[in-house]
Design a protein around this motif. Structure first.
Motif, PDB file in Angstrom:
ATOM      1  N   HIS A 104     -13.206  -4.550 -10.439  1.00 59.98           N
ATOM      2  CA  HIS A 104     -12.141  -4.658  -9.444  1.00 59.98           C
ATOM      3  C   HIS A 104     -10.821  -4.972 -10.121  1.00 59.98           C
ATOM      4  CE1 HIS A 104     -11.981  -9.061  -9.868  1.00 59.98           C
ATOM      5  NE2 HIS A 104     -13.292  -8.986 -10.002  1.00 59.98           N
ATOM      6  N   ARG A 105      -9.762  -4.571  -9.467  1.00 65.18           N
ATOM      7  CA  ARG A 105      -8.425  -4.962  -9.893  1.00 65.18           C
ATOM      8  C   ARG A 105      -7.478  -4.853  -8.713  1.00 65.18           C
ATOM      9  NH1 ARG A 105      -4.847  -0.671 -11.291  1.00 65.18           N
ATOM     10  NH2 ARG A 105      -5.863   1.377 -11.336  1.00 65.18           N
ATOM     11  N   THR A 106      -6.348  -5.511  -8.834  1.00 72.33           N
ATOM     12  CA  THR A 106      -5.371  -5.554  -7.754  1.00 72.33           C
ATOM     13  C   THR A 106      -4.004  -5.130  -8.273  1.00 72.33           C
ATOM     14  OG1 THR A 106      -6.524  -7.329  -6.592  1.00 72.33           O
ATOM     15  CG2 THR A 106      -4.186  -7.054  -6.112  1.00 72.33           C
ATOM     16  N   GLU A 107      -3.343  -4.299  -7.525  1.00 70.00           N
ATOM     17  CA  GLU A 107      -1.973  -3.880  -7.823  1.00 70.00           C
ATOM     18  C   GLU A 107      -1.058  -4.452  -6.740  1.00 70.00           C
ATOM     19  OE1 GLU A 107       0.648   0.254  -8.161  1.00 70.00           O
ATOM     20  OE2 GLU A 107      -1.522   0.353  -7.891  1.00 70.00           O
ATOM     21  N   VAL A 108      -0.060  -5.214  -7.149  1.00 72.06           N
ATOM     22  CA  VAL A 108       0.890  -5.784  -6.197  1.00 72.06           C
ATOM     23  C   VAL A 108       2.031  -4.789  -5.990  1.00 72.06           C
ATOM     24  CG1 VAL A 108       2.493  -7.665  -5.723  1.00 72.06           C
ATOM     25  CG2 VAL A 108       0.297  -8.148  -6.839  1.00 72.06           C
ATOM     26  N   LEU A 109       2.148  -4.285  -4.777  1.00 73.30           N
ATOM     27  CA  LEU A 109       3.186  -3.309  -4.452  1.00 73.30           C
ATOM     28  C   LEU A 109       4.465  -3.982  -3.965  1.00 73.30           C
ATOM     29  CD1 LEU A 109       0.925  -0.702  -2.611  1.00 73.30           C
ATOM     30  CD2 LEU A 109       1.644  -0.688  -5.006  1.00 73.30           C
ATOM     31  N   ALA A 110       4.332  -5.195  -3.436  1.00 75.80           N
ATOM     32  CA  ALA A 110       5.516  -5.943  -2.988  1.00 75.80           C
ATOM     33  C   ALA A 110       5.152  -7.413  -2.844  1.00 75.80           C
ATOM     34  CB  ALA A 110       6.028  -5.399  -1.660  1.00 75.80           C
ATOM     35  N   LEU A 111       6.080  -8.277  -3.228  1.00 78.76           N
ATOM     36  CA  LEU A 111       5.995  -9.717  -2.975  1.00 78.76           C
ATOM     37  C   LEU A 111       7.439 -10.177  -2.799  1.00 78.76           C
ATOM     38  CD1 LEU A 111       4.552 -12.405  -2.700  1.00 78.76           C
ATOM     39  CD2 LEU A 111       4.589 -12.627  -5.202  1.00 78.76           C
ATOM     40  N   GLU A 112       7.848 -10.364  -1.552  1.00 74.36           N
ATOM     41  CA  GLU A 112       9.258 -10.620  -1.271  1.00 74.36           C
ATOM     42  C   GLU A 112       9.436 -11.304   0.074  1.00 74.36           C
ATOM     43  OE1 GLU A 112      11.071  -6.772  -1.193  1.00 74.36           O
ATOM     44  OE2 GLU A 112       9.620  -5.967   0.234  1.00 74.36           O
ATOM     45  N   ILE A 113      10.667 -11.718   0.334  1.00 74.70           N
ATOM     46  CA  ILE A 113      11.019 -12.300   1.626  1.00 74.70           C
ATOM     47  C   ILE A 113      11.641 -11.200   2.483  1.00 74.70           C
ATOM     48  CG2 ILE A 113      12.376 -14.053   2.807  1.00 74.70           C
ATOM     49  CD1 ILE A 113      12.463 -15.565   0.114  1.00 74.70           C
ATOM     50  N   TYR A 136       2.134  -7.199  -0.359  1.00 71.02           N
ATOM     51  CA  TYR A 136       1.512  -5.881  -0.164  1.00 71.02           C
ATOM     52  C   TYR A 136       0.708  -5.557  -1.410  1.00 71.02           C
ATOM     53  CZ  TYR A 136       1.333  -0.861   1.132  1.00 71.02           C
ATOM     54  OH  TYR A 136       0.934   0.404   1.468  1.00 71.02           O
ATOM     55  N   ARG A 137      -0.608  -5.352  -1.233  1.00 72.49           N
ATOM     56  CA  ARG A 137      -1.485  -5.122  -2.369  1.00 72.49           C
ATOM     57  C   ARG A 137      -2.357  -3.886  -2.163  1.00 72.49           C
ATOM     58  NH1 ARG A 137      -4.482 -10.757  -2.328  1.00 72.49           N
ATOM     59  NH2 ARG A 137      -4.117 -10.390  -0.101  1.00 72.49           N
ATOM     60  N   ARG A 138      -2.656  -3.228  -3.279  1.00 70.98           N
ATOM     61  CA  ARG A 138      -3.637  -2.148  -3.297  1.00 70.98           C
ATOM     62  C   ARG A 138      -4.818  -2.640  -4.125  1.00 70.98           C
ATOM     63  NH1 ARG A 138      -2.657   4.039  -5.394  1.00 70.98           N
ATOM     64  NH2 ARG A 138      -1.581   2.903  -7.071  1.00 70.98           N
ATOM     65  N   ARG A 139      -6.030  -2.541  -3.562  1.00 71.68           N
ATOM     66  CA  ARG A 139      -7.209  -3.075  -4.233  1.00 71.68           C
ATOM     67  C   ARG A 139      -8.101  -1.923  -4.691  1.00 71.68           C
ATOM     68  NH1 ARG A 139      -6.925  -8.340  -2.126  1.00 71.68           N
ATOM     69  NH2 ARG A 139      -7.734  -8.971  -4.164  1.00 71.68           N
ATOM     70  N   PHE A 140      -8.634  -2.080  -5.890  1.00 64.50           N
ATOM     71  CA  PHE A 140      -9.479  -1.057  -6.502  1.00 64.50           C
ATOM     72  C   PHE A 140     -10.889  -1.595  -6.706  1.00 64.50           C
ATOM     73  CE2 PHE A 140      -5.201   0.030  -7.627  1.00 64.50           C
ATOM     74  CZ  PHE A 140      -5.152   1.404  -7.780  1.00 64.50           C
ATOM     75  N   ALA A 141     -11.889  -0.758  -6.420  1.00 61.15           N
ATOM     76  CA  ALA A 141     -13.283  -1.056  -6.729  1.00 61.15           C
ATOM     77  C   ALA A 141     -13.810   0.082  -7.589  1.00 61.15           C
ATOM     78  CB  ALA A 141     -14.120  -1.181  -5.456  1.00 61.15           C
ATOM     79  N   ASN A 142     -14.347  -0.269  -8.748  1.00 55.15           N
ATOM     80  CA  ASN A 142     -14.818   0.757  -9.689  1.00 55.15           C
ATOM     81  C   ASN A 142     -13.744   1.804  -9.950  1.00 55.15           C
ATOM     82  OD1 ASN A 142     -17.431  -0.394 -10.011  1.00 55.15           O
ATOM     83  ND2 ASN A 142     -18.079   0.530  -8.083  1.00 55.15           N
ATOM     84  N   GLU A 144     -11.429   2.940  -8.136  1.00 53.33           N
ATOM     85  CA  GLU A 144     -10.997   3.785  -7.026  1.00 53.33           C
ATOM     86  C   GLU A 144     -10.243   2.927  -6.015  1.00 53.33           C
ATOM     87  OE1 GLU A 144     -13.742   7.553  -6.286  1.00 53.33           O
ATOM     88  OE2 GLU A 144     -14.760   5.689  -5.790  1.00 53.33           O
ATOM     89  N   PRO A 145      -9.095   3.393  -5.522  1.00 51.44           N
ATOM     90  CA  PRO A 145      -8.371   2.614  -4.506  1.00 51.44           C
ATOM     91  C   PRO A 145      -9.150   2.619  -3.200  1.00 51.44           C
ATOM     92  CG  PRO A 145      -7.359   4.770  -4.778  1.00 51.44           C
ATOM     93  CD  PRO A 145      -8.418   4.670  -5.836  1.00 51.44           C
ATOM     94  N   LEU A 197       0.155   9.105   6.225  1.00 52.91           N
ATOM     95  CA  LEU A 197       0.726   9.589   4.968  1.00 52.91           C
ATOM     96  C   LEU A 197       0.676   8.529   3.872  1.00 52.91           C
ATOM     97  CD1 LEU A 197       3.826  11.586   6.289  1.00 52.91           C
ATOM     98  CD2 LEU A 197       1.717  12.521   5.322  1.00 52.91           C
ATOM     99  N   GLU A 198       0.864   7.275   4.252  1.00 53.39           N
ATOM    100  CA  GLU A 198       0.798   6.177   3.284  1.00 53.39           C
ATOM    101  C   GLU A 198      -0.615   6.048   2.713  1.00 53.39           C
ATOM    102  OE1 GLU A 198       2.498   1.613   3.038  1.00 53.39           O
ATOM    103  OE2 GLU A 198       1.770   2.378   4.953  1.00 53.39           O
ATOM    104  N   ASP A 199      -1.623   6.142   3.591  1.00 54.46           N
ATOM    105  CA  ASP A 199      -3.016   6.105   3.136  1.00 54.46           C
ATOM    106  C   ASP A 199      -3.312   7.282   2.213  1.00 54.46           C
ATOM    107  OD1 ASP A 199      -3.515   3.894   4.841  1.00 54.46           O
ATOM    108  OD2 ASP A 199      -3.871   5.252   6.517  1.00 54.46           O
ATOM    109  N   GLU A 200      -2.815   8.444   2.601  1.00 53.69           N
ATOM    110  CA  GLU A 200      -3.052   9.646   1.811  1.00 53.69           C
ATOM    111  C   GLU A 200      -2.525   9.464   0.388  1.00 53.69           C
ATOM    112  OE1 GLU A 200      -2.601  14.408   2.584  1.00 53.69           O
ATOM    113  OE2 GLU A 200      -0.852  13.166   3.034  1.00 53.69           O
ATOM    114  N   LYS A 201      -1.358   8.885   0.271  1.00 52.80           N
ATOM    115  CA  LYS A 201      -0.732   8.714  -1.037  1.00 52.80           C
ATOM    116  C   LYS A 201      -1.374   7.601  -1.854  1.00 52.80           C
ATOM    117  CE  LYS A 201       3.700   7.511  -3.183  1.00 52.80           C
ATOM    118  NZ  LYS A 201       5.127   7.162  -2.927  1.00 52.80           N
ATOM    119  N   LEU A 202      -1.612   6.451  -1.237  1.00 49.37           N
ATOM    120  CA  LEU A 202      -2.031   5.269  -1.993  1.00 49.37           C
ATOM    121  C   LEU A 202      -3.543   5.056  -2.043  1.00 49.37           C
ATOM    122  CD1 LEU A 202       0.732   2.771  -0.815  1.00 49.37           C
ATOM    123  CD2 LEU A 202       0.586   3.997  -2.994  1.00 49.37           C
ATOM    124  N   LEU A 203      -4.275   5.639  -1.099  1.00 52.83           N
ATOM    125  CA  LEU A 203      -5.734   5.504  -1.118  1.00 52.83           C
ATOM    126  C   LEU A 203      -6.427   6.780  -1.580  1.00 52.83           C
ATOM    127  CD1 LEU A 203      -6.491   3.421   2.119  1.00 52.83           C
ATOM    128  CD2 LEU A 203      -6.488   2.662  -0.263  1.00 52.83           C
TER     129      LEU A 203
END
Length: 246
Positions: A104-113, A136-142, A144-145, A197-203
């Motif tokens: 597993h790993r995590t990609e931070v797409l945003a951390l802001e106010i 806002y995070r994207r999480r990966f398993a094996n 794969e997003p 569209l967001e799912d299509e791009k990021l997942l």
């Protein structure tokens, strides 16, 4: 080519031994995702076992999500769906993946106010336009997003989180460091949605495919709402387990 052996002198069913050999090859990377595996005949010759034995092993591996078949082309490698039981626990995604042996790993797409929208303000029980922490995070398993997670957090209570590294830190563990931010109970709502569209791009999935969408509202021991989050799980890569004790 499989390196293991089938032992016909032990009371373990031959089909089960073949299943374990194939799973070990997949886990070790010798059989890669979408790679064509040997035919039934090749397995029969390799281990001197019957077609019935091979077919039972293949059928169960397909049912369990390790393999998939394409008519007239053969049987290919995939990975089983990631099993999540977070519906009834406060375990982090990372803890769940470690429990089932998935990388597993995590990609931070945003951390802001940001300023709370009407929807977020309603979720956090604050006024629209008030500041909130947006994670806002994207999480990966094996590798794969599989999940997109948008967490909105009470700014006044959680401002220290802006200094944390959420590629490594666990959100709920960070929140648990202070009594006023420790999540003690949550309410979760789940529904099925179509990939946008967001799912299509990021997942890495096609628009219109099924997504399991979760809304989570987390409260502290005083009943204050600390977290309002939206999570979207790939429907073809996730399943959810609920255990009810009666």
């Amino acid at each position: 080519m499989l390196n293991g052996k089938i032992d016909k002198n032990v009371p373990i069913p031959l089909y089960f031994q073949l299943k374990e050999l194939i799973i070990n090859e997949i886990k070790s990377g010798n059989y890669k995702k979408d790679e064509l595996i040997p035919t039934e005949k090749e397995f029969m010759d390799m281990y001197q076992i019957s077609r019935t034995t091979v077919r039972q092993a293949m059928t169960e591996l397909v049912q369990e999500g390790w393999l998939y078949r394409i008519k007239s082309k053969g049987t290919f490698v995939t990975y089983p769906k990631t099993n999540h039981n977070f519906i009834q626990t406060l375990d982090s995604f990372n803890e769940q993946m470690e429990r089932v042996g998935a990388t597993h790993r995590t990609e931070v797409l945003a951390l802001e106010i940001i300023e709370a929208s009407e929807l977020v303000a309603e979720g956090l029980n604050i006024k629209a336009g008030e500041p909130v922490i947006y994670l806002y995070r994207r999480r990966f398993a094996n590798e794969e997003p599989v999940i997109l997670q948008k967490a909105y957090l009470n700014y006044e209570r959680c401002k220290a989180l802006l200094k944390r590294d959420f590629t490594k830190d666990y959100l709920y563990k960070c929140l648990a460091e202070e009594e006023q931010t420790r999540i003690t109970h949550v309410r979760r709502i789940v529904e099925v949605d179509e990939a946008n569209l967001e799912d299509e791009k990021l997942l890495d999935m096609k628009k219109g495919k099924p997504v399991q969408a979760f809304i989570t509202i987390g409260c502290n021991v005083f009943g204050e709402i600390i977290e309002y989050s939206l999570a979207r799980y790939r429907g073809d890569k996730s399943r959810f387990e609920v255990v009810v004790d009666i």
